[in-house]
Design an enzyme around this catalytic site. Structure first.
Site, PDB file in Angstrom:
ATOM      1  N   ILE A  80       7.785   1.051  -0.571  1.00 24.98           N
ATOM      2  CA  ILE A  80       8.723   1.600   0.402  1.00 24.98           C
ATOM      3  C   ILE A  80       8.085   1.476   1.781  1.00 24.98           C
ATOM      4  O   ILE A  80       6.901   1.776   1.949  1.00 24.98           O
ATOM      5  CB  ILE A  80       9.014   3.089   0.121  1.00 24.98           C
ATOM      6  CG1 ILE A  80       9.602   3.278  -1.269  1.00 24.98           C
ATOM      7  CG2 ILE A  80       9.937   3.681   1.184  1.00 24.98           C
ATOM      8  CD1 ILE A  80       9.635   4.737  -1.716  1.00 24.98           C
ATOM      9  N   CYS A 121       0.798  -1.226   0.000  1.00 30.16           N
ATOM     10  CA  CYS A 121       0.000   0.000   0.000  1.00 30.16           C
ATOM     11  C   CYS A 121       0.833   1.281   0.000  1.00 30.16           C
ATOM     12  O   CYS A 121       0.281   2.358  -0.194  1.00 30.16           O
ATOM     13  CB  CYS A 121      -0.969  -0.007   1.176  1.00 30.16           C
ATOM     14  SG  CYS A 121      -0.209  -0.193   2.795  1.00 30.16           S
ATOM     15  N   HIS A 122       2.130   1.212   0.187  1.00 26.96           N
ATOM     16  CA  HIS A 122       2.970   2.414   0.281  1.00 26.96           C
ATOM     17  C   HIS A 122       4.226   2.238  -0.558  1.00 26.96           C
ATOM     18  O   HIS A 122       5.232   1.759  -0.066  1.00 26.96           O
ATOM     19  CB  HIS A 122       3.359   2.650   1.734  1.00 26.96           C
ATOM     20  CG  HIS A 122       4.037   3.963   1.988  1.00 26.96           C
ATOM     21  ND1 HIS A 122       5.410   4.094   2.045  1.00 26.96           N
ATOM     22  CD2 HIS A 122       3.539   5.203   2.215  1.00 26.96           C
ATOM     23  CE1 HIS A 122       5.731   5.362   2.320  1.00 26.96           C
ATOM     24  NE2 HIS A 122       4.614   6.045   2.423  1.00 26.96           N
ATOM     25  N   PHE A 123       4.253   2.561  -1.691  1.00 26.33           N
ATOM     26  CA  PHE A 123       3.278   3.057  -2.653  1.00 26.33           C
ATOM     27  C   PHE A 123       3.082   1.972  -3.700  1.00 26.33           C
ATOM     28  O   PHE A 123       4.075   1.360  -4.099  1.00 26.33           O
ATOM     29  CB  PHE A 123       3.822   4.311  -3.335  1.00 26.33           C
ATOM     30  CG  PHE A 123       4.021   5.461  -2.389  1.00 26.33           C
ATOM     31  CD1 PHE A 123       2.952   6.274  -2.053  1.00 26.33           C
ATOM     32  CD2 PHE A 123       5.256   5.719  -1.836  1.00 26.33           C
ATOM     33  CE1 PHE A 123       3.145   7.368  -1.196  1.00 26.33           C
ATOM     34  CE2 PHE A 123       5.433   6.800  -0.980  1.00 26.33           C
ATOM     35  CZ  PHE A 123       4.385   7.618  -0.650  1.00 26.33           C
TER      36      PHE A 123
END
Length: 169
Positions: free
Chosen positions: A77, A70-72
């Protein structure tokens, strides 16, 4: 000073997350997935760079960790705030390990520098925290510390004047 070991495996950290290590109402680690370490390799009340205590821990990085999806998306990351939270978690753990009473909470940090990233190809984070103050009075229980996070031996995060307190309320 309480009589706890100076290293802890994952099961002991999970015991702490359940509130079973330091006793009900005292310092407690978060449960997975917010638990940001897999083991504590060393902890003291009088070691470290300033002789006020230290704690060292490790977190195994695998590509399937929850935050990478979810990041990103497309550019995975680990959020830097999770590394900072790991440092706060360990600072509070050290206070509980000393036998000091109360639930831990972060008070702030004086300075944060992020100079690298944790991507899925990293293998391990190492947290190193050195206390500059450890205070226990009738009204205040607090640790102040500096810390670093290394990714595969490379320093990627540095903090100064990180503060964590224990409160019985």
């Amino acid at each position: 000073m309480a009589d706890y070991p100076t290293s802890f495996d994952k099961e002991a950290l999970l015991k702490c997350a359940r509130g079973e290590l330091f006793g009900e109402g005292n310092a407690q680690l978060p449960a997975p997935p917010m638990l940001m370490m897999d083991r504590i390799t060393d902890v003291s009340a009088d070691g470290g760079a300033h002789g006020k205590g230290h704690i060292t821990a490790e977190f195994d990085i695998t590509p399937d960790l929850w935050f990478f999806d979810c990041h990103f998306p497309g550019n995975p990351i680990m959020p830097g705030c999770l590394g900072l939270d790991g440092l706060w978690q360990l600072t509070g753990f050290n206070l509980g390990w000393r036998g000091w009473q109360g639930r831990g909470y972060a008070l702030g940090v004086g300075e944060v520098k992020l100079t690298g990233m944790v991507r899925p190809d990293r293998k391990m984070l190492t947290y190193k925290i050195d206390f500059t103050k450890a205070i226990q009075t009738r009204r205040l229980t607090m640790g102040v510390a500096d810390g670093i996070v290394e990714a595969d031996g490379e320093v990627i995060y540095q903090v100064k004047d990180m503060k964590v307190a224990l409160s019985e309320s």
